[in-house]
Scaffold this motif. Structure first.
Motif, PDB file in Angstrom:
ATOM      1  N   GLU A  97     -58.296   5.435  47.187  1.00  0.00           N
ATOM      2  CA  GLU A  97     -59.042   6.540  47.446  1.00  0.00           C
ATOM      3  C   GLU A  97     -60.364   5.844  47.974  1.00  0.00           C
ATOM      4  OE1 GLU A  97     -59.126   8.756  43.899  1.00  0.00           O
ATOM      5  OE2 GLU A  97     -57.233   8.496  43.399  1.00  0.00           O
ATOM      6  N   PRO A 100     -60.597   4.501  52.184  1.00  0.00           N
ATOM      7  CA  PRO A 100     -59.524   5.184  53.327  1.00  0.00           C
ATOM      8  C   PRO A 100     -59.590   4.460  54.453  1.00  0.00           C
ATOM      9  CG  PRO A 100     -61.567   6.711  52.898  1.00  0.00           C
ATOM     10  CD  PRO A 100     -61.725   5.512  52.119  1.00  0.00           C
TER      11      PRO A 100
ATOM     12  N   ARG B  17     -56.612  -1.772  57.162  1.00  0.00           N
ATOM     13  CA  ARG B  17     -58.052  -1.717  57.211  1.00  0.00           C
ATOM     14  C   ARG B  17     -58.586  -2.826  58.243  1.00  0.00           C
ATOM     15  NH1 ARG B  17     -55.727   0.281  53.207  1.00  0.00           N
ATOM     16  NH2 ARG B  17     -56.510   2.343  52.492  1.00  0.00           N
TER      17      ARG B  17
END
Lengths: 116, 116, 116, 116
Positions: A97, A100, B17
């Motif tokens: 969360e 992101p 990421r």
């Protein structure tokens, strides 16, 4: 990995040596951070790319420090009756969360320091 | 605890990421020690006996820090292909030799500082 | 720098807040290491060369952490009546013996790990 | 204490050994935190009250670690051209605002965790 089995071995080791008197959460957090720093010490003067290829002696030291960190962490969790697997599961959800993909791509900033 | 499964989740999280560029052993050892210190911070002004009974808010923080430490440790081992279970097993055997019960009973001194 | 003056200010600050009860060497060593880790956190994902050029926000954080480290160090020395200037002088002499130029040139290894 | 003089000695020491290549802020922050943990290690199993009365051997180790911490801190400030005395002065002022006597009396909580 059988966490409970290792925790029982660590507990037995402490009881046999009458070390339970030293193993409160405050002291164990100190010991854990000291071991973490011994791991840091191995890498402090290395370039990041050098740290990817430790030599044989360093690999032995790294294994030793990793074990010390893991054992103090498991002992700490045992004393405070923390379920480490559950703690990891919860944190993974929170991190998903907080970080992101679209805001975090290639960005190492902490979630509360991000300039959105 | 399924170590490999968690390590795969952490790897996937990093890849998504584009964080693999940051995850070398040097940097991960730093992050691990920073998280260990965040655990220490919770206890720094508490008496040892107080640290045995953290309040609800502290328990949440402790769970969070424990998870961070565990995750950086597992990620570190993943990057350097260290078998953490094997490392712990080896260290437990060495500690049993270094700290025989008769010399260590009630004695918290490091094996190489012991006055036999 | 007038060490004694700062130490007196820190002592007065603690007395006014009834914080002397928390300032034993054990607790102060913990607080010092926590602040040192907060400095590490600023640099953990940066490349070494990037760490030479912190941005304005990072410079502020660095100044703040450096001050915290210095203040806990001075407070610690005050409590144990350690003369920090003398301690530094002694250590500089020992380091000159431990790390002779010919053995240490371009070599970051700790003196007891050096392969002569 | 003549900060600049010590910083010059440390710089000369590094230049003579060709160690400037290792002394970037990232690496120095690591070394500083490692030394801080070596101080913690001395106290990790001691009771807080025991830490007030270290024995002769511990006093020597403490002096040695305190010097290491101070020297890495001064070297770090030198590299980033931080005025440590100014940094301390600023922080003392900020702390006086963050921790007013009436809210902080006998209360070790961090200013942002205080339940007013």
């Amino acid at each position: 990995m059988d966490i409970s089995k290792i925790q029982n071995q660590l507990k037995k080791f402490a009881i046999e040596r009458d070390w339970e008197q030293f193993h409160n959460p405050k002291n164990l957090s100190m010991a854990l951070s000291v071991e973490a720093s011994e791991l840091v010490e191995i890498f402090q003067w290395l370039k990041p790319e050098e740290s990817n290829s430790p030599n044989q002696k360093q690999i032995q030291e790294i294994n030793s420090e990793v074990a010390d960190i893991a054992m103090y962490l498991l002992r700490f969790c045992s004393i405070l009756e923390i379920d480490i697997e559950e703690a990891i599961k919860n944190k993974l959800e929170k991190n998903a969360e907080k970080y992101p993909v679209n805001l975090s791509k290639g960005n190492s900033q902490k979630y509360n320091q991000r300039e959105d």
